[in-house]
Scaffold this motif. Structure first.
Motif, mmCIF file in Angstrom:
data_model
loop_
_atom_site.group_PDB
_atom_site.id
_atom_site.type_symbol
_atom_site.label_atom_id
_atom_site.label_comp_id
_atom_site.label_asym_id
_atom_site.label_seq_id
_atom_site.Cartn_x
_atom_site.Cartn_y
_atom_site.Cartn_z
ATOM 1 N N UNK A 99 12.145 -73.601 7.412
ATOM 2 C CA UNK A 99 12.376 -72.199 7.083
ATOM 3 C C UNK A 99 13.878 -71.892 7.116
ATOM 4 N N UNK A 100 14.566 -72.362 8.162
ATOM 5 C CA UNK A 100 16.010 -72.128 8.266
ATOM 6 C C UNK A 100 16.724 -72.673 7.031
ATOM 7 N N UNK A 101 16.377 -73.894 6.665
ATOM 8 C CA UNK A 101 17.019 -74.566 5.531
ATOM 9 C C UNK A 101 16.748 -73.816 4.222
ATOM 10 N N UNK A 102 15.475 -73.560 3.945
ATOM 11 C CA UNK A 102 15.093 -72.901 2.694
ATOM 12 C C UNK A 102 15.612 -71.463 2.631
ATOM 13 N N UNK A 103 15.484 -70.746 3.728
ATOM 14 C CA UNK A 103 15.892 -69.343 3.736
ATOM 15 C C UNK A 103 17.399 -69.197 3.626
ATOM 16 N N UNK B 118 10.116 -63.505 1.528
ATOM 17 C CA UNK B 118 9.147 -62.641 2.212
ATOM 18 C C UNK B 118 7.920 -63.450 2.619
ATOM 19 N N UNK B 119 7.409 -64.261 1.705
ATOM 20 C CA UNK B 119 6.231 -65.070 2.003
ATOM 21 C C UNK B 119 6.467 -66.086 3.100
ATOM 22 N N UNK B 120 7.589 -66.769 3.046
ATOM 23 C CA UNK B 120 7.847 -67.787 4.066
ATOM 24 C C UNK B 120 8.143 -67.159 5.422
#
Length: 152
Positions: free
Chosen positions: A49-53, A82-84
């Motif tokens: 999540x950290x990487x993608x966001x 928002x979804x992740x």
């Protein structure tokens, strides 16, 4: 610091993350999916999540700084973010994304733009606090303790 003190610090931090609205029940559900067969599950999911966001937020900022802003692309980034964030319980990030989408639906471009800084700030705060939580987890395990489970 002894194990019981580390566990108390961990529990206090986790409780504060819920109390401050940074995390919601979804994070607890994510924790419940972790077991002895996959002890790093939550860390792995949140790290992704950290990487993608981080990438998505950088793309948002970059797109808003373009001469011709592609609002459909920006909406897609925010929708994905928002979804992740919802799937891991990152409540404040999800909330800012929701506000962004409401402005987008009203064609309020200034409102969308005004969400970028709070979104980035919530991400930085979330990442910092979860990294502290994961550090405490590592210290507890290294000291021979178990991670306290929270019920919210």
């Amino acid at each position: 610091m002894d194990v019981s003190m580390l566990q108390r610090t961990y529990s206090d931090l986790l409780t504060s993350l819920f109390r401050e609205g940074i995390l919601n029940q979804q994070f607890t559900e994510l924790q419940q999916l972790q077991d002895e067969n996959n002890p790093g599950f939550v860390f792995e999911v949140v790290s992704l999540f950290f990487e993608d966001s981080g990438r998505l937020i950088n793309e948002l900022i970059s797109n808003f700084n373009q001469q011709a802003v592609d609002y459909k692309k920006i909406d897609a980034y925010v929708h994905q973010l928002k979804g992740s964030s919802a799937s891991i319980g990152a409540e404040k990030i999800r909330s800012v994304c929701q506000t962004f989408r409401e402005y987008y639906d009203k064609n309020d471009i200034q409102g969308c733009y005004n969400c970028i800084q709070p979104l980035n700030q919530e991400f930085v705060t979330f990442k910092s606090k979860l990294e502290a939580l994961f550090t405490l987890e590592q210290q507890i395990v290294a000291a021979g303790g178990s991670i306290p489970m929270m019920r919210h």
